[in-house]
Design a protein around this motif. Structure first.
Motif, short mmCIF file in Angstrom:
data_model
loop_
_atom_site.label_atom_id
_atom_site.label_comp_id
_atom_site.label_asym_id
_atom_site.label_seq_id
_atom_site.Cartn_x
_atom_site.Cartn_y
_atom_site.Cartn_z
N ARG A 192 0.83 -1.20 0.00
CA ARG A 192 0.00 0.00 0.00
C ARG A 192 0.87 1.25 0.00
O ARG A 192 1.96 1.28 0.57
N SER A 193 0.35 2.29 -0.62
CA SER A 193 1.13 3.51 -0.79
C SER A 193 1.37 4.25 0.53
O SER A 193 0.43 4.62 1.22
N LYS A 194 2.65 4.46 0.86
CA LYS A 194 2.98 5.26 2.03
C LYS A 194 2.65 6.73 1.78
O LYS A 194 2.36 7.48 2.71
N LEU A 195 2.71 7.14 0.51
CA LEU A 195 2.36 8.51 0.15
C LEU A 195 0.90 8.79 0.49
O LEU A 195 0.55 9.87 0.98
N ASP A 196 0.02 7.83 0.25
CA ASP A 196 -1.39 8.00 0.58
C ASP A 196 -1.56 8.22 2.08
O ASP A 196 -2.31 9.09 2.52
N SER A 250 -10.59 3.64 5.62
CA SER A 250 -9.42 3.95 4.80
C SER A 250 -8.53 4.93 5.57
O SER A 250 -8.90 5.40 6.65
N VAL A 251 -7.37 5.25 5.01
CA VAL A 251 -6.49 6.21 5.69
C VAL A 251 -7.13 7.59 5.75
O VAL A 251 -6.69 8.45 6.51
N TYR A 252 -8.18 7.80 4.99
CA TYR A 252 -8.89 9.08 4.96
C TYR A 252 -9.74 9.30 6.20
O TYR A 252 -10.21 10.41 6.45
N ASP A 312 -3.94 1.58 -3.76
CA ASP A 312 -4.67 2.74 -3.25
C ASP A 312 -5.04 2.53 -1.78
O ASP A 312 -5.66 1.53 -1.42
N ASN A 313 -4.70 3.49 -0.96
CA ASN A 313 -5.01 3.44 0.47
C ASN A 313 -6.31 4.14 0.80
O ASN A 313 -6.74 4.12 1.96
N LEU A 314 -6.91 4.82 -0.15
CA LEU A 314 -8.19 5.50 0.07
C LEU A 314 -9.33 4.71 -0.55
O LEU A 314 -10.29 4.37 0.13
#
Length: 311
Positions: free
Chosen positions: A12-16, A218-220, A261-263
């Protein structure tokens, strides 16, 4: 469609995660849905929200006002390119928090970046601006303190898609296509679920049919008021429209998702597209947002507006 590693959370994307964390810090005093969770569900608001489109004059923004169960909202549309009433048309809806009115090089405007080069198609191009996107990101986040405003925004944009499609058809367009990123993709999927006419091919990029899951797991979720996150069943009742979307068996949808995608978790949202040809690229949410060449190519292939077979 390649599905290897779809749920590989290790990639999973750390940037997300960092982007979502930063947003939760910047807007810590303006959490989503912090004021009110009262709202009609999307299944009621979308088909009952009405607005009318008249002019197709190119080169200027046309403001429209909607009325529906969630209230009254203001949206707008721009006929960015007009090649003729007898040509195909593409309606595009931007992502969440973008600045569709701003066509400067530094602006967050996915439509500009997708269409500014290598998009010389013989088609009319129409850009929709969803409610709350006419000013600043802060104003947009503040508006989403009320769940009703989120529902009204989506319902209004879906109604605008429908009205534009009808207007373009009446003008003589032989085909009308819809494409959108993130927020725009939710809007397209809502149109397919509750209107399902007027659009020949839907091209949703980075969305599914369960927006409630974005806000609770989600990370959101750090952007969302804790009291709202705790009301997952309520959010699901208001926002989930998977059953209506999957009931439509027409072969008219060409989705794109991002594997890491983390979202918009592909493991959560891919099942809504069962039986469809889904394009999956190996990106996270924010990296995928910058994958303009891939999004452009997917839109062109799916709609058949360039050489190649529609997907």
């Amino acid at each position: 469609m390649t599905t290897t590693g779809i749920t590989d959370t290790g990639k999973r994307s750390k940037l997300d995660a960092f982007g979502a964390f930063l947003g939760s810090i910047v807007y810590r005093r303006r959490k989503l849905f912090n004021r009110s969770l009262e709202s009609p569900p999307l299944r009621e608001a979308v088909p009952a929200t009405k607005l009318e489109v008249d002019s197709l004059d190119p080169g200027r923004w046309h403001e429209v006002k909607s009325a529906g169960p969630a209230g009254e909202f203001t949206a707008a549309y721009l006929v960015h390119r007009w090649v003729g009433p007898d040509r195909p048309s593409l309606i595009y809806i931007h992502g969440s928090g973008e600045h569709p009115r701003d066509f400067s090089r530094s602006a967050d405007n996915s439509f500009r970046r997708i269409t500014e080069k290598q998009f010389d198609v013989d088609a009319n191009l129409v850009l929709i601006m969803a409610p709350f996107h006419e000013t600043t990101q802060g104003a947009y986040i503040d508006a989403l303190g009320d769940l009703r405003n989120y529902v009204g925004m989506l319902a209004t944009a879906a109604s605008l898609v429908d009205s534009l499609a009808k207007r373009l058809r009446d003008a003589g367009a032989p085909a009308v296509f819809g494409a959108g990123f993130s927020l725009g993709a939710w809007v397209l999927n809502l149109h397919r679920a509750f209107y399902s006419t007027g659009i020949d091919r839907y091209v949703p990029i980075c969305a599914g049919t369960k927006p409630d899951r974005i806000f609770v797991d989600s990370v959101y979720k750090g952007m969302v008021a804790p009291a709202a996150r705790a009301q997952h069943e309520h959010l699901k009742e208001i926002l989930d429209f998977e059953s209506e979307f999957t009931a439509n068996k027409t072969d008219d949808c060409s989705p794109m998702l991002f594997r890491y995608d983390n979202l918009v978790d592909i493991g959560v949202h891919l099942p809504s597209y069962s039986g469809m040809q889904v394009e999956v690229i190996d990106k996270g949410h924010f990296a995928g947002q910058q994958a303009i060449a891939e999004m452009r190519a997917h839109i062109l292939r799916a709609t058949g507006l360039s050489a190649g077979t529609p997907s």
